[in-house]
Design a protein around this motif. Structure first.
Motif, short mmCIF file in Angstrom:
data_model
loop_
_atom_site.label_atom_id
_atom_site.label_comp_id
_atom_site.label_asym_id
_atom_site.label_seq_id
_atom_site.Cartn_x
_atom_site.Cartn_y
_atom_site.Cartn_z
N ALA A 168 0.83 -1.20 0.00
CA ALA A 168 0.00 0.00 0.00
C ALA A 168 0.86 1.25 0.00
CB ALA A 168 -0.95 -0.01 1.19
N ASP A 169 2.00 1.20 0.70
CA ASP A 169 2.89 2.36 0.73
C ASP A 169 3.39 2.72 -0.66
OD1 ASP A 169 2.82 2.85 3.46
OD2 ASP A 169 4.54 1.57 3.87
N THR A 170 3.80 1.71 -1.40
CA THR A 170 4.34 1.93 -2.75
C THR A 170 3.28 2.51 -3.67
OG1 THR A 170 5.86 0.09 -2.42
CG2 THR A 170 5.52 0.83 -4.68
N LEU A 171 2.08 1.97 -3.61
CA LEU A 171 0.98 2.47 -4.44
C LEU A 171 0.64 3.90 -4.07
CD1 LEU A 171 -1.27 2.19 -6.52
CD2 LEU A 171 -2.68 1.12 -4.74
N TYR A 172 0.54 4.19 -2.78
CA TYR A 172 0.21 5.54 -2.32
C TYR A 172 1.29 6.53 -2.77
CZ TYR A 172 -0.98 9.33 0.86
OH TYR A 172 -1.31 10.55 1.39
N ASN A 173 2.55 6.17 -2.61
CA ASN A 173 3.64 7.06 -3.04
C ASN A 173 3.60 7.29 -4.55
OD1 ASN A 173 4.60 7.34 -0.45
ND2 ASN A 173 6.06 5.68 -0.64
N HIS A 174 3.31 6.24 -5.31
CA HIS A 174 3.19 6.38 -6.76
C HIS A 174 2.05 7.33 -7.11
CE1 HIS A 174 2.92 5.36 -11.00
NE2 HIS A 174 1.62 5.15 -10.81
N LEU A 175 0.91 7.15 -6.48
CA LEU A 175 -0.24 8.01 -6.77
C LEU A 175 0.05 9.47 -6.46
CD1 LEU A 175 -3.12 5.77 -5.37
CD2 LEU A 175 -2.70 6.33 -7.77
N THR A 176 0.64 9.73 -5.29
CA THR A 176 0.87 11.12 -4.90
C THR A 176 1.95 11.80 -5.73
OG1 THR A 176 2.37 10.44 -3.12
CG2 THR A 176 0.05 10.79 -2.54
N GLU A 177 2.96 11.04 -6.15
CA GLU A 177 4.05 11.65 -6.91
C GLU A 177 3.78 11.69 -8.41
OE1 GLU A 177 6.52 13.39 -5.63
OE2 GLU A 177 5.64 12.91 -3.67
N GLN A 178 3.23 10.63 -8.96
CA GLN A 178 3.05 10.54 -10.41
C GLN A 178 1.69 11.04 -10.90
OE1 GLN A 178 5.68 9.71 -12.35
NE2 GLN A 178 6.76 9.64 -10.39
N HIS A 179 0.64 10.80 -10.14
CA HIS A 179 -0.70 11.16 -10.61
C HIS A 179 -1.19 12.48 -10.05
CE1 HIS A 179 -1.36 7.39 -12.77
NE2 HIS A 179 -0.65 6.84 -11.80
N VAL A 180 -0.84 12.79 -8.82
CA VAL A 180 -1.20 14.09 -8.25
C VAL A 180 -0.12 15.10 -8.62
CG1 VAL A 180 -1.58 15.39 -6.12
CG2 VAL A 180 -2.50 13.08 -6.35
N GLY A 181 1.13 14.71 -8.47
CA GLY A 181 2.23 15.58 -8.86
C GLY A 181 2.46 16.72 -7.88
N ARG A 182 3.18 17.73 -8.34
CA ARG A 182 3.49 18.89 -7.52
C ARG A 182 3.48 20.15 -8.39
NH1 ARG A 182 5.20 17.73 -2.57
NH2 ARG A 182 5.83 15.58 -2.14
N LYS A 183 3.13 21.26 -7.75
CA LYS A 183 3.07 22.53 -8.46
C LYS A 183 4.45 22.92 -9.00
CE LYS A 183 1.27 27.20 -7.85
NZ LYS A 183 0.61 28.11 -6.89
N ILE A 184 5.48 22.69 -8.20
CA ILE A 184 6.83 23.09 -8.58
C ILE A 184 7.33 22.36 -9.82
CG2 ILE A 184 8.10 21.49 -7.09
CD1 ILE A 184 9.96 23.93 -6.47
N THR A 185 6.85 21.12 -10.04
CA THR A 185 7.27 20.38 -11.22
C THR A 185 6.25 20.51 -12.35
OG1 THR A 185 6.27 18.35 -10.32
CG2 THR A 185 8.62 18.69 -9.93
N ARG A 186 5.26 21.33 -12.15
CA ARG A 186 4.23 21.65 -13.16
C ARG A 186 3.42 20.45 -13.63
NH1 ARG A 186 6.52 26.49 -16.90
NH2 ARG A 186 7.06 27.85 -15.18
N ASN A 187 3.22 19.48 -12.74
CA ASN A 187 2.38 18.34 -13.10
C ASN A 187 1.29 18.11 -12.05
OD1 ASN A 187 4.08 17.35 -11.09
ND2 ASN A 187 4.23 15.32 -12.00
N LEU A 188 0.88 19.18 -11.37
CA LEU A 188 -0.11 19.08 -10.31
C LEU A 188 -1.51 18.84 -10.89
CD1 LEU A 188 -0.75 19.31 -7.28
CD2 LEU A 188 -1.08 21.76 -7.64
N CYS A 189 -2.17 17.80 -10.40
CA CYS A 189 -3.54 17.47 -10.81
C CYS A 189 -4.37 17.33 -9.54
CB CYS A 189 -3.57 16.18 -11.61
SG CYS A 189 -5.25 15.68 -12.06
N LEU A 190 -5.40 18.13 -9.39
CA LEU A 190 -6.21 18.14 -8.17
C LEU A 190 -7.53 17.40 -8.34
CD1 LEU A 190 -5.50 21.79 -6.99
CD2 LEU A 190 -4.44 19.68 -6.22
#
Length: 73
Positions: free
Chosen positions: A1-23
């Protein structure tokens, strides 16, 4: 579950600073249709889809998804 959650937050939600943020939650059959206003909100929401319980009681080993439930315990 940790790996999936980390993947979701980093790859699918992203971050504003990397310009891939999806809300928006794009989980299949999710009833949350409106975009979230903050990254923290969608990251917290993703815990409803993933069986991730990061807060563990050191006495009884019961685990919780949410800090407020752990504190209440």
């Amino acid at each position: 579950a940790d790996t999936l959650y980390n993947h979701l937050t980093e790859q699918h939600v992203g971050r504003k600073i990397t310009r891939n943020l999806c809300l928006e939650c794009r989980w299949l059959h999710c009833t949350q249709k409106n975009p979230f206003s903050k990254r923290d909100h969608i990251v917290s929401h993703l815990k409803t889809h993933v069986n991730l319980k990061t807060f563990v009681c050191p006495t009884c080993q019961h685990s919780y998804k949410w800090l407020h439930d752990f504190n209440h315990h």
